[in-house]
Design a protein around this motif. Structure first.
Motif, PDB file in Angstrom:
ATOM      1  N   GLN A 100     -41.031 -53.135  25.002  1.00  0.00           N
ATOM      2  CA  GLN A 100     -40.109 -52.089  24.570  1.00  0.00           C
ATOM      3  C   GLN A 100     -40.541 -51.543  23.221  1.00  0.00           C
ATOM      4  OE1 GLN A 100     -36.224 -53.893  24.571  1.00  0.00           O
ATOM      5  NE2 GLN A 100     -35.860 -53.435  26.738  1.00  0.00           N
ATOM      6  N   HIS A 148     -54.313 -52.671  29.572  1.00  0.00           N
ATOM      7  CA  HIS A 148     -53.184 -51.797  29.266  1.00  0.00           C
ATOM      8  C   HIS A 148     -52.608 -52.033  27.875  1.00  0.00           C
ATOM      9  CE1 HIS A 148     -52.664 -49.873  33.216  1.00  0.00           C
ATOM     10  NE2 HIS A 148     -53.077 -51.024  33.729  1.00  0.00           N
ATOM     11  N   GLN A 149     -53.161 -52.973  27.124  1.00  0.00           N
ATOM     12  CA  GLN A 149     -52.608 -53.288  25.802  1.00  0.00           C
ATOM     13  C   GLN A 149     -53.677 -53.200  24.713  1.00  0.00           C
ATOM     14  OE1 GLN A 149     -49.238 -53.927  25.344  1.00  0.00           O
ATOM     15  NE2 GLN A 149     -49.156 -53.333  27.502  1.00  0.00           N
ATOM     16  N   ARG A 183     -44.088 -53.060  30.373  1.00  0.00           N
ATOM     17  CA  ARG A 183     -44.576 -52.731  29.038  1.00  0.00           C
ATOM     18  C   ARG A 183     -43.583 -53.204  27.978  1.00  0.00           C
ATOM     19  NH1 ARG A 183     -48.908 -49.319  28.961  1.00  0.00           N
ATOM     20  NH2 ARG A 183     -49.382 -48.229  30.916  1.00  0.00           N
ATOM     21  N   GLY A 207     -42.668 -57.781  26.922  1.00  0.00           N
ATOM     22  CA  GLY A 207     -43.372 -57.377  28.123  1.00  0.00           C
ATOM     23  C   GLY A 207     -44.162 -58.495  28.763  1.00  0.00           C
ATOM     24  N   ASN A 227     -50.405 -58.313  20.216  1.00  0.00           N
ATOM     25  CA  ASN A 227     -50.281 -59.185  21.377  1.00  0.00           C
ATOM     26  C   ASN A 227     -51.383 -60.231  21.452  1.00  0.00           C
ATOM     27  OD1 ASN A 227     -47.884 -58.172  22.592  1.00  0.00           O
ATOM     28  ND2 ASN A 227     -49.028 -56.362  23.243  1.00  0.00           N
ATOM     29  N   GLU A 287     -44.284 -51.234  36.177  1.00  0.00           N
ATOM     30  CA  GLU A 287     -45.274 -50.341  36.775  1.00  0.00           C
ATOM     31  C   GLU A 287     -46.144 -51.108  37.764  1.00  0.00           C
ATOM     32  OE1 GLU A 287     -47.508 -48.443  33.673  1.00  0.00           O
ATOM     33  OE2 GLU A 287     -45.744 -48.376  32.351  1.00  0.00           O
ATOM     34  N   TRP A 329     -53.589 -57.029  31.853  1.00  0.00           N
ATOM     35  CA  TRP A 329     -52.802 -56.963  30.617  1.00  0.00           C
ATOM     36  C   TRP A 329     -53.657 -56.464  29.453  1.00  0.00           C
ATOM     37  CZ3 TRP A 329     -47.972 -56.871  29.003  1.00  0.00           C
ATOM     38  CH2 TRP A 329     -47.706 -57.071  27.645  1.00  0.00           C
ATOM     39  N   ARG A 369     -52.506 -52.410  21.208  1.00  0.00           N
ATOM     40  CA  ARG A 369     -51.442 -53.248  20.645  1.00  0.00           C
ATOM     41  C   ARG A 369     -52.031 -54.587  20.209  1.00  0.00           C
ATOM     42  NH1 ARG A 369     -46.504 -51.276  21.541  1.00  0.00           N
ATOM     43  NH2 ARG A 369     -45.558 -53.303  21.164  1.00  0.00           N
ATOM     44  N   LEU A 376     -46.729 -54.351  35.765  1.00  0.00           N
ATOM     45  CA  LEU A 376     -46.762 -54.386  34.300  1.00  0.00           C
ATOM     46  C   LEU A 376     -45.401 -54.024  33.750  1.00  0.00           C
ATOM     47  CD1 LEU A 376     -48.264 -54.457  31.523  1.00  0.00           C
ATOM     48  CD2 LEU A 376     -48.708 -52.002  31.872  1.00  0.00           C
TER      49      LEU A 376
END
Length: 530
Positions: free
Chosen positions: A519, A405-406, A517, A461, A412, A488, A402, A409, A515
């Motif tokens: 929105q 891939h984030q 993701r 997500g 989070n 994914e 996580w 962002r 994963l």
């Protein structure tokens, strides 16, 4: 009301125990030390039901789809005391047993000599619910202290006609409801005691039991409102999984007899060692003690009433009776048998029984811990047991994926908003997460996850973990493919079981990670443009 314990102790042949609190402390410390240290040394993880409770408890809801909230709250609270070890949970599990021991001793002093009251506690080592698999913290095991204290306060409320004790009875009744609805099989015998005894009817004519009842309802009312607001989800779970389930039995009228007989058979095994420990006392001379009617009726009610009510439920409904439902039923069995047999307990006999009780307790600890430690050596399917699953490594992998891939962002905050997958696997993983903010999405099924909205899962997500070959794996995979085709696939990762002893050719444990993701909302797009 006469005190038969004082009468018995006045007998010239009776033994007076010096320092009774030391003896009581001995059995309590024995339970605390061995059953905290032993499981902590040999287990890699907590029991799956305890881990489920931790996952629930960290949500701090007033109810869950299976049970009321109290056991889950306790499991989460004590689990959170240590981020690296499970010992606080093992310790609290034994504290619950020790509280029950003290309650048994206190009520036994109303019936027996000091020696007899102590043996009513020591003899519990012969009942498997107190000397085997007691490292668990679940709604079943939390009933140990709550039911014992409920019976004790009820006794004093009736015999002393005390408003304070009635209020304490109300408190314990409310906590019992918040622990497990099964307390109904204890409420029923206690209510019958009030109806059929003079002391009980006298109590009903006072304000005490009514105020106690109102207090119990007040304590349980937030959960009762939660039940109503969630379509009685926890009650429906009982009906769907036991009362209306087709997974058990023959489906014929014979089930009305087969299930109660199996329940009796299974629980005879749970108490067999107790009766063996009683042999020296069965051979002892009997004391000339007569108990008044209330004491006899009350003790029979609390010692046999819940078991009888459970059998009646099985006989009437023809539904499966789970052996572990009897977890809190036998706490008063030693006291009942001692009152029934009224043995003369001299010092040599007292020491002999205490020795064999402690020997039995040590033996059961060693057997249980040896089984857990060496199970990988003799059971080729050991990796199916939760205590050997590398839950910490599997959860850490989910958090790493996580985070990877984030990275762009920051909103989070580095934690997984949601973790979805098989019910028990998700619960087991979340108990060992690096934070307590991740929300479980059990079974990818909203009916198993009443604390969340599915659209929030899609919006924020999360990670979905999948394992094959488990119960409901097929159903959860179907939900994944049907409801979250955009998830994914991140990879199929390989893990090894965790064992305390060296094992060659360990099987491989595979977990799929997906994963979902977050929105991209208009607000998110604007943030991305900035």
């Amino acid at each position: 009301m006469q005190n038969e314990a004082m009468i018995a102790e006045s007998s010239p042949s009776s033994m007076v125990i010096k320092h009774p609190f030391r003896w009581l402390g001995l059995i309590c410390l024995f339970q605390l030390f061995f059953w905290t240290l032993g499981p902590w040394l040999v287990r890699n993880t907590l029991h799956s039901d305890t881990l489920e409770g931790i996952a629930w408890g960290n949500l701090w809801q007033w109810g869950y789809e299976k049970h009321p909230p109290l056991a889950a709250w306790a499991a989460a609270f004590f689990s959170n005391l240590s981020d690296t070890s499970d010992w606080p949970v093992y310790l609290f599990a034994q504290v619950t047993v020790v509280i029950a021991f003290v309650a048994v001793w206190r009520l036994a002093r109303e019936y027996l000599t000091e020696a007899g009251a102590l043996l009513a506690v020591f003899l519990l080592q012969g009942i498997l619910f107190y000397s085997n698999r007691v490292e668990r913290l679940t709604p079943d095991t939390l009933q140990h202290p709550i039911w014992a204290l409920l019976a004790l306060t009820f006794y004093f409320a009736v015999t002393r006609q005390s408003l304070a004790y009635w209020l304490l009875t109300g408190v314990m009744s409310g906590l019992a409801i918040l622990t497990k609805y099964q307390v109904a099989v204890l409420f029923a015998p206690l209510f019958i005691v009030l109806l059929i005894t003079h002391e009980g009817r006298l109590a009903l004519s006072s304000v005490g039991p009514w105020l106690g009842g109102l207090l119990a309802l007040a304590i349980a009312s937030p959960h009762l409102y939660w039940l109503w607001d969630n379509n009685f989800a926890a009650v429906s779970y009982l009906g769907e999984n036991y009362v209306e389930s087709e997974r058990y039995g023959t489906g014929t009228h014979w089930d009305h007899l087969i299930f109660p007989l199996n329940f009796i058979k299974n629980n005879l095994g749970n108490v067999l060692v107790f009766f063996l420990l009683m042999i020296p006392l069965f051979r002892a001379p009997r004391l000339p003690i007569l108990y008044d009617r209330f004491k006899k009726v009350f003790l029979i009610a609390i010692a046999t009433g819940p078991f009888a009510c459970t059998l009646l439920f099985g006989l009437v409904t023809g539904e499966k009776l789970v052996p572990r439902w009897a977890t809190p039923y036998f706490v008063w069995l030693p006291l009942l048998v001692l009152v029934w047999t009224r043995p003369l307990i001299d010092y040599p006999r007292f020491k002999k029984v205490v020795f064999w009780c402690l020997f039995t307790g040590v033996l059961f600890v060693l057997l249980r811990c040896s089984y857990l430690l060496f199970k990988p050596v003799f059971d080729e399917d050991y990796s199916d047991s939760v205590e050997f699953v590398p839950l910490r490594a599997q959860m850490l992998k989910a958090e790493e994926l996580w985070a990877f891939h984030q990275e762009d962002r920051p909103e989070n905050e580095g934690y997984i908003p949601y973790l979805g997958g098989l019910h028990y696997h998700v619960a087991e993983l979340l108990a060992y997460s690096q934070n307590h903010k991740t929300i479980p999405f059990f079974g990818l099924n909203p009916t198993e996850s009443l604390w969340m909205k599915e659209e929030d899962f899609r919006k924020k997500g999360g990670i979905i973990v999948m394992t094959d070959g488990k119960r409901y794996s097929k159903e959860v995979r179907q939900r994944l493919e049907k409801n979250y085709p955009q998830a994914e696939f991140l990879g199929l990762f390989e893990f090894e079981p965790v064992t305390k002893v060296k094992v060659d050719n360990k099987p491989k444990l595979f977990v799929e990670y997906y994963l979902l993701r977050p929105q991209m909302t208009p607000g998110n797009l604007a943030e991305g443009i900035d």
